[in-house]
Scaffold this motif. Sequence first.
Motif, PDB file in Angstrom:
ATOM      1  N   SER A  71     -31.640 -15.342  -6.797  1.00 21.56           N
ATOM      2  CA  SER A  71     -31.407 -16.437  -6.004  1.00 21.56           C
ATOM      3  C   SER A  71     -32.454 -17.592  -5.717  1.00 21.56           C
ATOM      4  N   TYR A  72     -33.671 -17.050  -6.445  1.00 24.16           N
ATOM      5  CA  TYR A  72     -34.750 -18.165  -6.675  1.00 24.16           C
ATOM      6  C   TYR A  72     -34.183 -19.121  -7.641  1.00 24.16           C
ATOM      7  N   GLN A  73     -33.697 -18.795  -8.706  1.00 23.48           N
ATOM      8  CA  GLN A  73     -33.037 -19.782  -9.695  1.00 23.48           C
ATOM      9  C   GLN A  73     -31.952 -20.369  -9.316  1.00 23.48           C
ATOM     10  N   VAL A  74     -31.281 -20.085  -8.676  1.00 28.00           N
ATOM     11  CA  VAL A  74     -29.985 -20.753  -7.803  1.00 28.00           C
ATOM     12  C   VAL A  74     -30.560 -21.550  -7.134  1.00 28.00           C
ATOM     13  N   ARG A  75     -31.439 -21.430  -6.167  1.00 34.71           N
ATOM     14  CA  ARG A  75     -32.162 -22.465  -5.242  1.00 34.71           C
ATOM     15  C   ARG A  75     -32.685 -23.577  -6.068  1.00 34.71           C
ATOM     16  N   LYS A  76     -33.551 -23.245  -7.161  1.00 40.28           N
ATOM     17  CA  LYS A  76     -34.090 -24.184  -8.108  1.00 40.28           C
ATOM     18  C   LYS A  76     -32.972 -25.187  -8.647  1.00 40.28           C
ATOM     19  N   TYR A  77     -32.006 -24.586  -8.945  1.00 38.13           N
ATOM     20  CA  TYR A  77     -30.744 -25.508  -9.708  1.00 38.13           C
ATOM     21  C   TYR A  77     -30.294 -26.155  -8.553  1.00 38.13           C
ATOM     22  N   PHE A  78     -30.083 -25.708  -7.429  1.00 35.85           N
ATOM     23  CA  PHE A  78     -29.328 -26.613  -6.368  1.00 35.85           C
ATOM     24  C   PHE A  78     -30.338 -27.681  -5.850  1.00 35.85           C
ATOM     25  N   GLU A  79     -31.806 -27.552  -5.890  1.00 36.89           N
ATOM     26  CA  GLU A  79     -32.838 -28.516  -5.697  1.00 36.89           C
ATOM     27  C   GLU A  79     -32.478 -29.609  -6.696  1.00 36.89           C
ATOM     28  N   ILE A  80     -32.188 -29.276  -7.933  1.00 39.91           N
ATOM     29  CA  ILE A  80     -31.931 -30.339  -9.002  1.00 39.91           C
ATOM     30  C   ILE A  80     -30.817 -30.885  -8.615  1.00 39.91           C
ATOM     31  N   MET A  81     -29.681 -30.465  -8.283  1.00 38.09           N
ATOM     32  CA  MET A  81     -28.612 -30.945  -8.022  1.00 38.09           C
ATOM     33  C   MET A  81     -28.712 -31.949  -6.746  1.00 38.09           C
ATOM     34  N   LEU A  82     -29.487 -31.630  -5.709  1.00 33.60           N
ATOM     35  CA  LEU A  82     -29.835 -32.448  -4.782  1.00 33.60           C
ATOM     36  C   LEU A  82     -30.329 -33.697  -5.311  1.00 33.60           C
ATOM     37  N   LYS A  83     -31.469 -33.370  -6.098  1.00 30.45           N
ATOM     38  CA  LYS A  83     -32.101 -34.761  -6.638  1.00 30.45           C
ATOM     39  C   LYS A  83     -31.174 -35.691  -7.202  1.00 30.45           C
ATOM     40  N   MET A  84     -30.445 -35.093  -8.013  1.00 32.23           N
ATOM     41  CA  MET A  84     -29.415 -35.959  -9.094  1.00 32.23           C
ATOM     42  C   MET A  84     -28.201 -36.429  -8.171  1.00 32.23           C
ATOM     43  N   ASN A  85     -27.688 -35.914  -7.160  1.00 32.12           N
ATOM     44  CA  ASN A  85     -26.442 -36.039  -6.611  1.00 32.12           C
ATOM     45  C   ASN A  85     -26.545 -36.492  -5.357  1.00 32.12           C
ATOM     46  N   GLY A  86     -27.631 -36.347  -4.396  1.00 29.60           N
ATOM     47  CA  GLY A  86     -27.709 -36.559  -3.030  1.00 29.60           C
ATOM     48  C   GLY A  86     -26.996 -35.372  -2.460  1.00 29.60           C
ATOM     49  N   ASN A  87     -26.479 -35.557  -1.427  1.00 23.10           N
ATOM     50  CA  ASN A  87     -25.780 -34.470  -0.444  1.00 23.10           C
ATOM     51  C   ASN A  87     -24.925 -33.666  -1.227  1.00 23.10           C
ATOM     52  N   ILE A  88     -24.923 -32.222  -1.163  1.00 23.40           N
ATOM     53  CA  ILE A  88     -23.930 -31.331  -1.949  1.00 23.40           C
ATOM     54  C   ILE A  88     -23.421 -30.294  -1.277  1.00 23.40           C
ATOM     55  N   LYS A  89     -22.246 -29.870  -1.500  1.00 23.81           N
ATOM     56  CA  LYS A  89     -21.557 -28.795  -0.621  1.00 23.81           C
ATOM     57  C   LYS A  89     -21.575 -27.520  -1.705  1.00 23.81           C
ATOM     58  N   VAL A  90     -21.823 -26.416  -1.127  1.00 23.84           N
ATOM     59  CA  VAL A  90     -22.239 -25.189  -1.839  1.00 23.84           C
ATOM     60  C   VAL A  90     -21.086 -24.304  -1.331  1.00 23.84           C
ATOM     61  N   SER A  91     -20.013 -23.751  -1.867  1.00 26.50           N
ATOM     62  CA  SER A  91     -19.077 -22.802  -1.714  1.00 26.50           C
ATOM     63  C   SER A  91     -19.564 -21.275  -1.833  1.00 26.50           C
ATOM     64  N   LEU A  92     -19.651 -20.496  -0.623  1.00 23.78           N
ATOM     65  CA  LEU A  92     -19.990 -19.109  -0.779  1.00 23.78           C
ATOM     66  C   LEU A  92     -18.617 -18.187  -0.666  1.00 23.78           C
TER      67      LEU A  92
END
Length: 103
Positions: free
Chosen positions: A23-44
């Motif tokens: 989950s730490y790696q997943v969080r870091k991945y999404f932090e990068i996506m936030l920086k690149m894409n702005g707001n994001i949606k994550v489906s669980l």
Amino acid sequence: MALSIKENNRIFEVNGNLSASNSYQVRKYFEIMLKMNGNIKVSLENLDSMDIGSVFELKALAAFASRQGKTVTFIGSKNKKIQGAFLGSGCDLFSFNHLKLSA
């Protein structure tokens, strides 16, 4: 099942098992996506399992987004396979979306 993330129609779909070990790696991945894409949606919705540590990593992601002036929206609250992790953690990321607190 191994964890995978796919983007489909601007929604990041997380599949497999989300655990403290990844989950730490997943969080870091999404932090990068936030920086690149702005707001994001994550489906669980398609997760097979999730532990309490993962809930706290996603909460940290929501806090990161808030500090950046962005939002991350989590969908999939009806996935019964992960509801126990949210109950055990006392954290409901889905209500944060509704109330516009931190995600």
